[in-house]
Design a protein around this motif. Structure first.
Motif, PDB file in Angstrom:
ATOM      1  N   VAL A 102       0.177  -3.963  -6.164  1.00 23.40           N
ATOM      2  CA  VAL A 102      -0.166  -2.607  -5.741  1.00 23.40           C
ATOM      3  C   VAL A 102       1.001  -1.654  -5.997  1.00 23.40           C
ATOM      4  O   VAL A 102       0.809  -0.475  -6.330  1.00 23.40           O
ATOM      5  CB  VAL A 102      -0.592  -2.590  -4.255  1.00 23.40           C
ATOM      6  N   ALA A 103       2.234  -2.167  -5.886  1.00 22.74           N
ATOM      7  CA  ALA A 103       3.407  -1.319  -6.112  1.00 22.74           C
ATOM      8  C   ALA A 103       3.495  -0.861  -7.565  1.00 22.74           C
ATOM      9  O   ALA A 103       3.927   0.259  -7.843  1.00 22.74           O
ATOM     10  CB  ALA A 103       4.682  -2.063  -5.728  1.00 22.74           C
ATOM     11  N   ASN A 104       3.072  -1.696  -8.485  1.00 19.57           N
ATOM     12  CA  ASN A 104       3.160  -1.346  -9.906  1.00 19.57           C
ATOM     13  C   ASN A 104       1.971  -0.548 -10.419  1.00 19.57           C
ATOM     14  O   ASN A 104       2.141   0.361 -11.235  1.00 19.57           O
ATOM     15  CB  ASN A 104       3.299  -2.624 -10.750  1.00 19.57           C
ATOM     16  N   PHE A 105       0.773  -0.886  -9.949  1.00 19.39           N
ATOM     17  CA  PHE A 105      -0.415  -0.338 -10.580  1.00 19.39           C
ATOM     18  C   PHE A 105      -1.139   0.747  -9.786  1.00 19.39           C
ATOM     19  O   PHE A 105      -1.998   1.433 -10.328  1.00 19.39           O
ATOM     20  CB  PHE A 105      -1.390  -1.470 -10.910  1.00 19.39           C
ATOM     21  N   ALA A 144      -0.187  -4.656   2.901  1.00 17.21           N
ATOM     22  CA  ALA A 144      -0.287  -6.115   2.918  1.00 17.21           C
ATOM     23  C   ALA A 144      -1.711  -6.529   2.590  1.00 17.21           C
ATOM     24  O   ALA A 144      -2.638  -5.695   2.596  1.00 17.21           O
ATOM     25  CB  ALA A 144       0.114  -6.647   4.294  1.00 17.21           C
ATOM     26  N   VAL A 145      -1.884  -7.824   2.302  1.00 22.99           N
ATOM     27  CA  VAL A 145      -3.213  -8.328   1.954  1.00 22.99           C
ATOM     28  C   VAL A 145      -3.876  -9.045   3.128  1.00 22.99           C
ATOM     29  O   VAL A 145      -4.971  -9.586   2.984  1.00 22.99           O
ATOM     30  CB  VAL A 145      -3.143  -9.262   0.720  1.00 22.99           C
ATOM     31  N   SER A 146      -3.224  -9.052   4.287  1.00 22.83           N
ATOM     32  CA  SER A 146      -3.854  -9.588   5.498  1.00 22.83           C
ATOM     33  C   SER A 146      -3.255  -8.897   6.718  1.00 22.83           C
ATOM     34  O   SER A 146      -2.174  -8.308   6.638  1.00 22.83           O
ATOM     35  CB  SER A 146      -3.659 -11.108   5.593  1.00 22.83           C
ATOM     36  N   ARG A 147      -3.974  -8.957   7.807  1.00 20.94           N
ATOM     37  CA  ARG A 147      -3.491  -8.324   9.031  1.00 20.94           C
ATOM     38  C   ARG A 147      -2.323  -9.124   9.615  1.00 20.94           C
ATOM     39  O   ARG A 147      -2.306 -10.347   9.533  1.00 20.94           O
ATOM     40  CB  ARG A 147      -4.619  -8.258  10.071  1.00 20.94           C
ATOM     41  N   ARG A 157      -7.231  -0.877   7.695  1.00 22.24           N
ATOM     42  CA  ARG A 157      -7.810  -1.362   6.440  1.00 22.24           C
ATOM     43  C   ARG A 157      -7.920  -0.206   5.457  1.00 22.24           C
ATOM     44  O   ARG A 157      -8.591   0.798   5.726  1.00 22.24           O
ATOM     45  CB  ARG A 157      -9.177  -1.970   6.708  1.00 22.24           C
ATOM     46  N   LEU A 158      -7.265  -0.351   4.322  1.00 20.32           N
ATOM     47  CA  LEU A 158      -7.270   0.716   3.326  1.00 20.32           C
ATOM     48  C   LEU A 158      -8.503   0.655   2.437  1.00 20.32           C
ATOM     49  O   LEU A 158      -9.249   1.618   2.315  1.00 20.32           O
ATOM     50  CB  LEU A 158      -6.018   0.612   2.436  1.00 20.32           C
ATOM     51  N   THR A 159      -8.694  -0.490   1.800  1.00 19.32           N
ATOM     52  CA  THR A 159      -9.796  -0.629   0.861  1.00 19.32           C
ATOM     53  C   THR A 159      -9.921  -2.078   0.434  1.00 19.32           C
ATOM     54  O   THR A 159      -8.985  -2.859   0.578  1.00 19.32           O
ATOM     55  CB  THR A 159      -9.558   0.255  -0.384  1.00 19.32           C
ATOM     56  N   PHE A 261      -6.687  -4.527   1.160  1.00 19.30           N
ATOM     57  CA  PHE A 261      -5.356  -4.004   1.426  1.00 19.30           C
ATOM     58  C   PHE A 261      -5.338  -3.402   2.821  1.00 19.30           C
ATOM     59  O   PHE A 261      -6.295  -2.714   3.227  1.00 19.30           O
ATOM     60  CB  PHE A 261      -4.963  -2.914   0.415  1.00 19.30           C
ATOM     61  N   TYR A 262      -4.240  -3.646   3.563  1.00 20.75           N
ATOM     62  CA  TYR A 262      -4.050  -3.080   4.892  1.00 20.75           C
ATOM     63  C   TYR A 262      -2.756  -2.275   4.908  1.00 20.75           C
ATOM     64  O   TYR A 262      -1.750  -2.684   4.317  1.00 20.75           O
ATOM     65  CB  TYR A 262      -3.966  -4.192   5.941  1.00 20.75           C
ATOM     66  N   LEU A 263      -2.796  -1.148   5.587  1.00 18.59           N
ATOM     67  CA  LEU A 263      -1.587  -0.362   5.800  1.00 18.59           C
ATOM     68  C   LEU A 263      -1.019  -0.769   7.155  1.00 18.59           C
ATOM     69  O   LEU A 263      -1.646  -0.567   8.190  1.00 18.59           O
ATOM     70  CB  LEU A 263      -1.890   1.135   5.772  1.00 18.59           C
TER      71      LEU A 263
END
Length: 297
Positions: A102-105, A144-147, A157-159, A261-263
């Motif tokens: 996610v940081a790159n793309f 992150a990819v999990s809570r 939850r972002l998306t 993805f989660y913020l």
């Protein structure tokens, strides 16, 4: 009475856990950082750090001071925004931690647009394949990819996003056709180093039944560049595919993964308006950019 500059140095050492690493952040000599920490401990008549060959770890007293130091840091940032920023605009520094996919793309495009609209804002992205410690303020927020399972953290939850097998046309032209998942056993697989997978949600190949990974890295970017070089087959984010037109999906009907993805933010930051506003812009931007990229993949 402790001044802000002392707390600023204390925070840097608490986050970096060493004088040398804190010195690089502060642009100070490590010996100077050490003297300032010792001066602060003397002024407060307590040990704030436990020293060891492994570095500086917060004592119980240091943990208590950390809470107040972070609040002071937030107050300084808010004051800076009010003085420097135009009405309604964000300013100051905000640091985001994120896995390198996610940081790159996604994040470069999203944060660039936010900064276009907020010229006094400074954004830092830490792209590392690991979980970030927000309590020590390694970052202001993280994707992150999990809570999170523990800590005084909030998760929004972002998306959702999708992943598929992919390979370069140049690779597929040189190797036997892939008609079923069983055919993958005759191909060179690219993936994560198994013992460095920091979140179970990233163990994609477990869902394919493929156990042997010939080319492995803890970095999504390295895996992606192996794909672009025609080195093998890998599971990739759909949103990364537009960056490499030579890559094509493989067996999209047989294998299609979905993740989220989660913020992640520290619970104390709910009172910090500038971070709340930035989080809203980031969430909206990530959703829009991901939808745009997946539509063109």
């Amino acid at each position: 009475m402790t001044d802000w500059d002392d707390l600023r140095i204390f925070l840097a050492v608490a986050r970096a856990e060493s004088l040398s690493a804190a010195g690089k952040v502060l642009k100070l000599n490590p010996a100077t950082v050490g003297r300032r920490v010792a001066r602060l401990e003397e002024a407060m008549a307590t040990r704030l750090f436990a020293r060891s060959p492994q570095g500086y770890a917060l004592t119980e007293e240091g943990q208590r001071l950390l809470v107040h130091a972070i609040r002071a840091e937030q107050a300084v940032a808010a004051a800076s925004e009010e003085v420097r920023g135009a009405p309604g605009q964000l300013s100051g520094q905000i640091r985001i931690g994120a896995p390198d996919g996610v940081a790159n793309f996604l994040l470069p495009q999203v944060t660039a647009r936010i900064c276009d609209e907020n010229p006094w804002l400074e954004v830092q992205i830490i792209a590392l394949p690991r979980v970030f410690n927000l309590s020590k303020r390694e970052a202001d927020m993280a994707i992150a990819v999990s809570r999170p399972a523990a800590g005084r953290l909030t998760a929004q939850r972002l998306t959702d996003y999708r992943l598929h097998l992919a390979a370069a046309r140049s690779y597929l032209d040189r190797h036997p056709p892939i008609r079923t998942l069983a055919d993958l056993k005759g191909h060179r697989m690219i993936g994560y180093i198994p013992d460095l997978i920091f979140d179970k949600e990233l163990d994609y190949l477990a869902e394919t039944g493929i156990e042997l990974v010939t080319l492995a890295s803890n970095s999504v970017s390295v895996q992606f560049n192996w794909l672009r070089a025609g080195a093998g087959v890998a599971i990739v984010h759909d949103f990364s595919l537009p960056a490499a037109p030579d890559l094509v999906r493989v067996l999209p009907e047989a294998l299609s993964l979905s993740r989220s993805f989660y913020l992640i933010r520290h619970a104390d930051d709910r009172r910090v308006e500038r971070l709340n506003r930035f989080a809203e812009l980031l969430a909206l931007g990530v959703r829009r950019e991901l939808a745009r990229l997946e539509a063109s993949a």
